[in-house]
Design a protein around this motif. Structure first.
Motif, PDB file in Angstrom:
ATOM      1  N   HIS A 122       0.825  -1.198   0.000  1.00 44.06           N
ATOM      2  CA  HIS A 122       0.000   0.000   0.000  1.00 44.06           C
ATOM      3  C   HIS A 122       0.862   1.252   0.000  1.00 44.06           C
ATOM      4  O   HIS A 122       1.822   1.357   0.761  1.00 44.06           O
ATOM      5  CB  HIS A 122      -0.899   0.013   1.243  1.00 44.06           C
TER       6      HIS A 122
ATOM      7  N   ILE B 116       0.732   5.770  -0.347  1.00 43.18           N
ATOM      8  CA  ILE B 116      -0.012   7.030  -0.407  1.00 43.18           C
ATOM      9  C   ILE B 116       0.774   7.975  -1.321  1.00 43.18           C
ATOM     10  O   ILE B 116       1.966   8.207  -1.114  1.00 43.18           O
ATOM     11  CB  ILE B 116      -0.163   7.665   0.987  1.00 43.18           C
TER      12      ILE B 116
ATOM     13  N   ARG C  27      -8.294  10.207  -2.271  1.00 42.89           N
ATOM     14  CA  ARG C  27      -7.951  10.480  -0.883  1.00 42.89           C
ATOM     15  C   ARG C  27      -9.160  10.482   0.042  1.00 42.89           C
ATOM     16  O   ARG C  27      -9.145   9.848   1.098  1.00 42.89           O
ATOM     17  CB  ARG C  27      -7.230  11.835  -0.795  1.00 42.89           C
TER      18      ARG C  27
ATOM     19  N   PHE D 155     -10.460   7.083   0.519  1.00 48.14           N
ATOM     20  CA  PHE D 155      -9.518   6.240   1.241  1.00 48.14           C
ATOM     21  C   PHE D 155      -9.630   6.440   2.754  1.00 48.14           C
ATOM     22  O   PHE D 155      -9.516   5.502   3.522  1.00 48.14           O
ATOM     23  CB  PHE D 155      -8.082   6.521   0.807  1.00 48.14           C
TER      24      PHE D 155
ATOM     25  N   SER E  53     -10.130   3.327   5.003  1.00 50.21           N
ATOM     26  CA  SER E  53      -9.122   3.010   6.008  1.00 50.21           C
ATOM     27  C   SER E  53      -9.737   2.846   7.382  1.00 50.21           C
ATOM     28  O   SER E  53      -9.393   1.932   8.138  1.00 50.21           O
ATOM     29  CB  SER E  53      -8.061   4.117   6.037  1.00 50.21           C
TER      30      SER E  53
ATOM     31  N   TYR F 269      -4.684   6.869  -2.646  1.00 48.82           N
ATOM     32  CA  TYR F 269      -4.217   5.545  -2.218  1.00 48.82           C
ATOM     33  C   TYR F 269      -3.945   4.680  -3.445  1.00 48.82           C
ATOM     34  O   TYR F 269      -4.742   4.652  -4.386  1.00 48.82           O
ATOM     35  CB  TYR F 269      -5.283   4.899  -1.333  1.00 48.82           C
TER      36      TYR F 269
END
Length: 342
Positions: free
Chosen positions: A19, A21, A58, A61, A65, A100
């Protein structure tokens, strides 16, 4: 590992990828992968084209998350704006800061999908669906990290010139290593109708399997013609699944199948004809292994202590022989040739 250009979130269990960013807005996906994921430009493009890269904006995400950190709550209380990461197949896709990106740098490949003569695998065609003989070693549909090397996508490529070519859908599935009959619908509506027919119990699904006795266990007398096997598949995320005779565990799924015909070849080998009553993931493989007769070539459900002495098989000896279902008031029944030609 990973440079300062991206924040590495870690490996996800089960081969879920790495993963990242995005820390710079305006980069294309291929540029970001080459820089932040330490992939060369050519490899980055290959992974994108294979369908091994996922993206989430974003703002979405942040919701994803939060749900990922509390999985139990997320199962029943997903917010309305919850979204899963989506596969991206455009290397020129432009990223924004904070987006992400999930990278599957070592996707599992299925080269046989490109070697098969798919035209020869189409057994029947109507205005609503195709019937194909799926080979062993080829997924029925796209996998998490490989979009193209599968039965459905290869058929879409073959029928690309037809109006319905890109609309093909699967109303049911077969395991990667299971060969045999597979129905492919020409639209989502037809796929839903056939799927509902199967779920409602109107469908008949028969399989052939070559099994070998697990010599580390006591002889199990349930391998006999006419026996209905009942087990419960315990709730778990990853394979192999656990199949037990009895359980009080919440969420366990009942599994039923009938051994219609058992032909003993020796004390330790048999050919079995199976009628599937319920349709759980790996059900036939798991239930036969649970009574001490795993399928030859099954590296997932054969007990590790019993592997020595097992017949060396290059593939799983399980074949879907026949399927019947109802569609728009008409009953259909299809079968593949060569019962024990896996």
């Amino acid at each position: 590992r990973g440079p300062s250009a991206a924040r590495l979130l870690g490996d996800q269990a089960g081969g879920g990828g790495v993963h990242h960013i995005c820390d710079r807005g305006g980069e294309t996906l291929s540029e970001f992968l080459a820089r932040a994921a330490e992939l060369g430009p050519e490899r980055a493009r290959e992974l994108v084209e294979m369908g091994a890269i996922y993206h989430l904006p974003r703002e979405q995400f942040e919701v994803f998350s939060a749900a990922f950190e509390n999985k139990e709550r997320a199962r029943s209380e997903k917010p309305s704006n919850y979204r899963r990461p989506a596969r991206v197949v455009d290397a020129g896709f432009t990223l924004a800061e904070g987006d992400y990106v999930r990278v599957h740098a070592r996707p599992k490949t299925y080269p046989r999908a490109r070697e098969v003569d798919w035209a020869q695998r189409v057994l029947h065609q109507t205005e609503h669906f195709l019937v194909v003989d799926k080979p062993s070693g080829v997924p029925a549909h796209a996998t998490r990290d490989n979009l193209y090397e599968n039965t459905l996508e290869q058929l879409k490529l073959m029928f690309a010139g037809e109006a319905w070519g890109r609309e093909l859908r699967l109303p049911h599935r077969l395991d990667v290593d299971t060969s045999g009959i597979l129905v492919v619908a020409k639209s989502g509506e037809v796929a839903g109708q056939i799927s509902n027919s199967i779920k409602a119990g109107f469908a008949l699904k028969r399989y052939a399997a070559a099994v070998q006795r697990d010599q580390t266990r006591a002889q199990d007398d349930r391998l006999a013609s006419g026996t209905v096997l009942e087990h419960y598949q315990l709730r778990q995320k990853h394979v192999p699944h656990t199949f037990v005779d009895k359980t009080t565990e919440e969420g366990a799924k009942q599994c039923l199948l009938e051994l219609e015909d058992v032909q003993l070849i020796s004390d330790d080998e048999a050919n079995v004809s199976v009628r599937l009553i319920t349709g759980r993931t790996h059900q036939i493989r798991g239930q036969l292994a649970a009574i001490g007769w795993p399928i030859q070539g099954d590296e997932l459900y054969a007990r590790p202590s019993a592997e020595e002495g097992f017949i060396d098989s290059p593939q799983l000896c399980l074949r879907a022989l026949r399927i019947s279902f109802e569609l728009y008031g008409t009953e259909y029944d299809f079968a593949v040739p060569s019962s024990y030609n896996f």
